[in-house]
Design a protein around this motif. Sequence first.
Motif, PDB file in Angstrom:
ATOM      1  N   VAL A  46      -4.397  -3.895  -4.850  1.00 48.52           N
ATOM      2  CA  VAL A  46      -4.223  -3.029  -3.691  1.00 48.52           C
ATOM      3  C   VAL A  46      -4.410  -1.677  -4.052  1.00 48.52           C
ATOM      4  O   VAL A  46      -4.078  -0.986  -5.139  1.00 48.52           O
ATOM      5  N   GLN A  47      -4.297  -1.274  -2.997  1.00 47.26           N
ATOM      6  CA  GLN A  47      -5.099   0.081  -3.184  1.00 47.26           C
ATOM      7  C   GLN A  47      -4.476   1.758  -2.184  1.00 47.26           C
ATOM      8  O   GLN A  47      -3.698   1.185  -1.107  1.00 47.26           O
ATOM      9  N   ARG A  92       0.705  -1.087  -0.176  1.00 49.54           N
ATOM     10  CA  ARG A  92      -0.192  -0.090   0.184  1.00 49.54           C
ATOM     11  C   ARG A  92       1.170   1.622  -0.008  1.00 49.54           C
ATOM     12  O   ARG A  92       0.764   1.653  -0.845  1.00 49.54           O
ATOM     13  N   THR A 121       0.783  -5.841  -7.339  1.00 48.94           N
ATOM     14  CA  THR A 121      -0.096  -4.433  -6.673  1.00 48.94           C
ATOM     15  C   THR A 121      -1.350  -4.814  -7.545  1.00 48.94           C
ATOM     16  O   THR A 121      -2.191  -4.967  -6.681  1.00 48.94           O
TER      17      THR A 121
END
Length: 266
Positions: free
Chosen positions: A244-245, A173, A239
Amino acid sequence: MEVVRDERGGATVVLDGHPQSYVDTDDPLLLVFEYVQHLALVLEALRPDPAPLRVTHVGGAGMTLARWIHRVHPGSPQIVLEPDTALTELVRRELPLPRGHRIRVRPQTGEDGIAALRDASADVVVVDAFDRGRVPGTLAGQRWAREVARVLAPGGLLLVNTADRPGLHWVARLGATLQTHLPYVGQLVLREVDKGKRFGNVVLVCSSAPLDDVTLTRSAARAAFPTRWRPAAEVAAATRRAGVQPFGEVGEPSPAPPEVGRLGLR
């Protein structure tokens, strides 16, 4: 808070019972902790010219890496952002900086110190700041990433020492957050940490320009500890696959280590 000397002639800075730095004033090239070796490895690989570098350090402690840079890149103007004035006074008294250094310590937090710097004023920014073994959330969000990207010169390097549990979700992240402002984000990581065998450190290497994956891969293969370079393209693809944020304006602190004090050593 104390300085504990050993039989090798070096010393460990201990804060609240936990080691914070290892320094050998006679041999600044001696780097004991593996992640400090990783930070130096990146600079050796990507900035081999001994010409001075403009370096800003977020987090100071014993200023181990700043001393190394002074030796390897003589004349480098360096800024160290370290809010703990008592710690800085102890280090200056017990582990004096080398003659002729251009290291300036400012008693500021990373957020305040970076905000006060000019645009494009640093060739390298090194972030190595922990609070009770955790990277603060203020050093992980979009606001922080924007400010660091602003301070970096074109093609400059952002090196971030992080720590995470197996799976490295928090690191992912943080990397996604930094990537929104510095498109190329690679990872230098111990193989056992990369394989999810234990909690450990990961060094993120970020830039607005492509990174030299060939040189970094070769350098990682020669590291004293089994180490892997994960190129920016590989990190970005992983990612995306994982969904994934990035963090918001302010991030979240990194996970607490199993034993506070083993990480964040400088």
